[in-house]
Design a protein around this motif. Structure first.
Motif, PDB file in Angstrom:
ATOM      1  N   GLN A 118      55.919   3.018  43.741  1.00 15.90           N
ATOM      2  CA  GLN A 118      54.907   3.888  43.155  1.00 15.90           C
ATOM      3  C   GLN A 118      53.560   3.581  43.783  1.00 15.90           C
ATOM      4  O   GLN A 118      53.346   2.486  44.304  1.00 15.90           O
ATOM      5  N   ALA A 119      52.661   4.555  43.722  1.00 15.81           N
ATOM      6  CA  ALA A 119      51.310   4.343  44.231  1.00 15.81           C
ATOM      7  C   ALA A 119      50.341   5.247  43.497  1.00 15.81           C
ATOM      8  O   ALA A 119      50.704   6.311  43.009  1.00 15.81           O
ATOM      9  N   ASP A 120      49.113   4.788  43.467  1.00 14.26           N
ATOM     10  CA  ASP A 120      48.006   5.506  42.835  1.00 14.26           C
ATOM     11  C   ASP A 120      46.837   5.408  43.805  1.00 14.26           C
ATOM     12  O   ASP A 120      46.379   4.300  44.107  1.00 14.26           O
ATOM     13  N   VAL A 121      46.364   6.543  44.316  1.00 16.67           N
ATOM     14  CA  VAL A 121      45.295   6.545  45.310  1.00 16.67           C
ATOM     15  C   VAL A 121      44.217   7.529  44.892  1.00 16.67           C
ATOM     16  O   VAL A 121      44.519   8.665  44.512  1.00 16.67           O
ATOM     17  N   THR A 122      42.970   7.092  44.968  1.00 13.27           N
ATOM     18  CA  THR A 122      41.825   7.969  44.705  1.00 13.27           C
ATOM     19  C   THR A 122      40.976   8.052  45.962  1.00 13.27           C
ATOM     20  O   THR A 122      40.729   7.037  46.628  1.00 13.27           O
ATOM     21  N   ARG A 123      40.558   9.260  46.292  1.00 14.94           N
ATOM     22  CA  ARG A 123      39.716   9.506  47.470  1.00 14.94           C
ATOM     23  C   ARG A 123      38.539  10.369  47.038  1.00 14.94           C
ATOM     24  O   ARG A 123      38.727  11.466  46.525  1.00 14.94           O
ATOM     25  N   ASN A 124      37.343   9.855  47.259  1.00 20.51           N
ATOM     26  CA  ASN A 124      36.135  10.582  46.888  1.00 20.51           C
ATOM     27  C   ASN A 124      35.273  10.819  48.117  1.00 20.51           C
ATOM     28  O   ASN A 124      34.969   9.878  48.860  1.00 20.51           O
ATOM     29  N   THR A 125      34.906  12.085  48.337  1.00 19.37           N
ATOM     30  CA  THR A 125      33.964  12.431  49.393  1.00 19.37           C
ATOM     31  C   THR A 125      32.890  13.337  48.786  1.00 19.37           C
ATOM     32  O   THR A 125      32.943  13.665  47.599  1.00 19.37           O
ATOM     33  N   LEU A 126      31.958  13.760  49.596  1.00 19.40           N
ATOM     34  CA  LEU A 126      30.945  14.702  49.118  1.00 19.40           C
ATOM     35  C   LEU A 126      31.533  16.081  48.863  1.00 19.40           C
ATOM     36  O   LEU A 126      30.918  16.911  48.200  1.00 19.40           O
ATOM     37  N   GLU A 127      32.752  16.329  49.385  1.00 18.77           N
ATOM     38  CA  GLU A 127      33.385  17.637  49.242  1.00 18.77           C
ATOM     39  C   GLU A 127      34.477  17.670  48.178  1.00 18.77           C
ATOM     40  O   GLU A 127      34.682  18.703  47.546  1.00 18.77           O
ATOM     41  N   THR A 128      35.174  16.545  48.001  1.00 19.03           N
ATOM     42  CA  THR A 128      36.301  16.514  47.068  1.00 19.03           C
ATOM     43  C   THR A 128      36.400  15.162  46.366  1.00 19.03           C
ATOM     44  O   THR A 128      35.987  14.142  46.899  1.00 19.03           O
ATOM     45  N   GLN A 129      36.979  15.197  45.173  1.00 12.50           N
ATOM     46  CA  GLN A 129      37.351  13.991  44.433  1.00 12.50           C
ATOM     47  C   GLN A 129      38.816  14.193  44.040  1.00 12.50           C
ATOM     48  O   GLN A 129      39.131  15.107  43.279  1.00 12.50           O
ATOM     49  N   ILE A 130      39.680  13.318  44.557  1.00 12.01           N
ATOM     50  CA  ILE A 130      41.124  13.517  44.415  1.00 12.01           C
ATOM     51  C   ILE A 130      41.801  12.223  43.986  1.00 12.01           C
ATOM     52  O   ILE A 130      41.514  11.157  44.532  1.00 12.01           O
ATOM     53  N   THR A 131      42.697  12.346  43.007  1.00 12.87           N
ATOM     54  CA  THR A 131      43.567  11.243  42.621  1.00 12.87           C
ATOM     55  C   THR A 131      45.007  11.707  42.715  1.00 12.87           C
ATOM     56  O   THR A 131      45.360  12.780  42.233  1.00 12.87           O
ATOM     57  N   VAL A 132      45.826  10.889  43.367  1.00 14.97           N
ATOM     58  CA  VAL A 132      47.256  11.165  43.520  1.00 14.97           C
ATOM     59  C   VAL A 132      48.032   9.977  42.979  1.00 14.97           C
ATOM     60  O   VAL A 132      47.755   8.831  43.325  1.00 14.97           O
ATOM     61  N   ARG A 133      49.026  10.278  42.143  1.00 10.75           N
ATOM     62  CA  ARG A 133      49.982   9.272  41.679  1.00 10.75           C
ATOM     63  C   ARG A 133      51.369   9.746  42.095  1.00 10.75           C
ATOM     64  O   ARG A 133      51.717  10.900  41.869  1.00 10.75           O
ATOM     65  N   VAL A 134      52.129   8.835  42.690  1.00 10.47           N
ATOM     66  CA  VAL A 134      53.461   9.201  43.182  1.00 10.47           C
ATOM     67  C   VAL A 134      54.463   8.120  42.798  1.00 10.47           C
ATOM     68  O   VAL A 134      54.144   6.935  42.811  1.00 10.47           O
ATOM     69  N   ASN A 135      55.654   8.570  42.413  1.00 10.54           N
ATOM     70  CA  ASN A 135      56.782   7.682  42.141  1.00 10.54           C
ATOM     71  C   ASN A 135      57.959   8.209  42.953  1.00 10.54           C
ATOM     72  O   ASN A 135      58.517   9.266  42.641  1.00 10.54           O
ATOM     73  N   LEU A 136      58.335   7.475  43.996  1.00 12.85           N
ATOM     74  CA  LEU A 136      59.401   7.923  44.884  1.00 12.85           C
ATOM     75  C   LEU A 136      60.764   7.942  44.199  1.00 12.85           C
ATOM     76  O   LEU A 136      61.683   8.608  44.669  1.00 12.85           O
ATOM     77  N   ASP A 137      60.893   7.210  43.104  1.00 13.70           N
ATOM     78  CA  ASP A 137      62.171   7.146  42.390  1.00 13.70           C
ATOM     79  C   ASP A 137      62.108   7.915  41.078  1.00 13.70           C
ATOM     80  O   ASP A 137      62.706   7.517  40.079  1.00 13.70           O
ATOM     81  N   GLY A 138      61.409   9.029  41.111  1.00 16.77           N
ATOM     82  CA  GLY A 138      61.222   9.834  39.907  1.00 16.77           C
ATOM     83  C   GLY A 138      62.337  10.836  39.690  1.00 16.77           C
ATOM     84  O   GLY A 138      63.426  10.733  40.259  1.00 16.77           O
ATOM     85  N   THR A 139      62.016  11.834  38.893  1.00 15.69           N
ATOM     86  CA  THR A 139      62.991  12.874  38.549  1.00 15.69           C
ATOM     87  C   THR A 139      62.505  14.270  38.930  1.00 15.69           C
ATOM     88  O   THR A 139      63.145  15.261  38.592  1.00 15.69           O
ATOM     89  N   GLY A 140      61.366  14.345  39.611  1.00 18.00           N
ATOM     90  CA  GLY A 140      60.848  15.642  40.034  1.00 18.00           C
ATOM     91  C   GLY A 140      59.802  16.223  39.120  1.00 18.00           C
ATOM     92  O   GLY A 140      59.466  17.408  39.223  1.00 18.00           O
ATOM     93  N   LYS A 141      59.248  15.395  38.228  1.00 19.24           N
ATOM     94  CA  LYS A 141      58.199  15.878  37.319  1.00 19.24           C
ATOM     95  C   LYS A 141      56.867  15.957  38.068  1.00 19.24           C
ATOM     96  O   LYS A 141      56.570  15.110  38.909  1.00 19.24           O
ATOM     97  N   SER A 142      56.071  16.959  37.714  1.00 20.85           N
ATOM     98  CA  SER A 142      54.759  17.068  38.337  1.00 20.85           C
ATOM     99  C   SER A 142      53.705  17.495  37.325  1.00 20.85           C
ATOM    100  O   SER A 142      53.992  18.239  36.387  1.00 20.85           O
ATOM    101  N   VAL A 143      52.504  16.979  37.539  1.00 21.68           N
ATOM    102  CA  VAL A 143      51.304  17.416  36.826  1.00 21.68           C
ATOM    103  C   VAL A 143      50.278  17.686  37.914  1.00 21.68           C
ATOM    104  O   VAL A 143      49.800  16.750  38.569  1.00 21.68           O
ATOM    105  N   LEU A 144      49.968  18.958  38.121  1.00 19.72           N
ATOM    106  CA  LEU A 144      49.165  19.358  39.277  1.00 19.72           C
ATOM    107  C   LEU A 144      47.963  20.175  38.841  1.00 19.72           C
ATOM    108  O   LEU A 144      48.111  21.144  38.102  1.00 19.72           O
ATOM    109  N   ASN A 145      46.809  19.781  39.324  1.00 14.90           N
ATOM    110  CA  ASN A 145      45.584  20.507  38.994  1.00 14.90           C
ATOM    111  C   ASN A 145      44.637  20.431  40.184  1.00 14.90           C
ATOM    112  O   ASN A 145      43.725  19.608  40.209  1.00 14.90           O
ATOM    113  N   THR A 146      44.892  21.298  41.166  1.00 14.66           N
ATOM    114  CA  THR A 146      44.012  21.333  42.339  1.00 14.66           C
ATOM    115  C   THR A 146      42.966  22.427  42.245  1.00 14.66           C
ATOM    116  O   THR A 146      42.060  22.476  43.068  1.00 14.66           O
TER     117      THR A 146
END
Length: 195
Positions: A3-31
């Motif tokens: 699993q991983a949790d990564v946040t990237r902040n720039t002057l253009e975007t603020q993004i957080t991604v959480r991923v679990n490679l051994d998941g079941t295909g669930k997603s929560v997406l808000n782009t």
């Protein structure tokens, strides 16, 4: 835990991604970009990856920065989640049809970023979404995940179908490439000994 949790902040975007490679295909997406969320959901569902993405971007300009930066951040999260890649299958491919459209995606978790993108869309916009941004997403992803990625749309008359087969095939190919190979437990899948 892959699993991983990564946040990237720039002057253009603020993004957080959480991923679990051994998941079941669930997603929560808000782009903030509806069609893009629909495509990201295909990666999660067909890759059996649990995926959470929260993005705030300069959508008053257009979706370019948001889509590209989600690709960058997702690539970083994937690389963090699979770590040194010991015991992974490494390669994956998938062919996915949707009605008249058919796409092929081939992945190598080589550590060398490279994108070959053979797609000619039948129209430039899917609703309000510029199809050029799909390549930008995958370019950002491969650069930061360190993967070689070949995407080919083999046929299709409907741009929505073309795009959807690409994202579904990517999810399925990623699922194979990032899967543990029990015969390679603890071994780097390379004659070089490193990836």
């Amino acid at each position: 835990m892959r699993q991983a949790d990564v946040t990237r902040n720039t002057l253009e975007t603020q993004i957080t991604v959480r991923v679990n490679l051994d998941g079941t295909g669930k997603s929560v997406l808000n782009t903030g970009v509806g069609f893009f969320d629909h495509m990201l959901d295909q990666i999660a569902r067909h890759g059996l990856i649990d995926l959470e993405i929260e993005a705030n971007g300069d959508l008053h300009i257009d979706a370019h920065h948001t889509v590209e930066d989600v690709g960058i951040t997702l690539g970083q999260a994937l690389a963090k989640a699979w770590g040194d890649k010991k015991g992974l299958t490494r390669y994956g491919h998938a062919y996915v049809p949707l009605d008249e459209a058919l796409s092929r995606v081939v992945i190598d978790l080589s550590g060398r970023p490279g994108l070959t993108y053979g797609v000619t869309y039948t129209r430039a916009m899917i609703g309000g979404f510029d199809v050029d941004l799909i390549r930008e997403f995958f370019q950002g992803l491969v650069n930061h995940a360190g993967m070689t990625l070949h995407i080919d749309n083999l046929r299709g008359d409907n741009s929505h179908h073309q795009a959807e087969t690409i994202f579904k095939a990517f999810g399925r190919a990623l699922r194979v490439a990032a899967s543990p190979d029990p015969r390679m437990a603890g071994v780097t899948p390379s004659t070089k000994g490193v990836l």
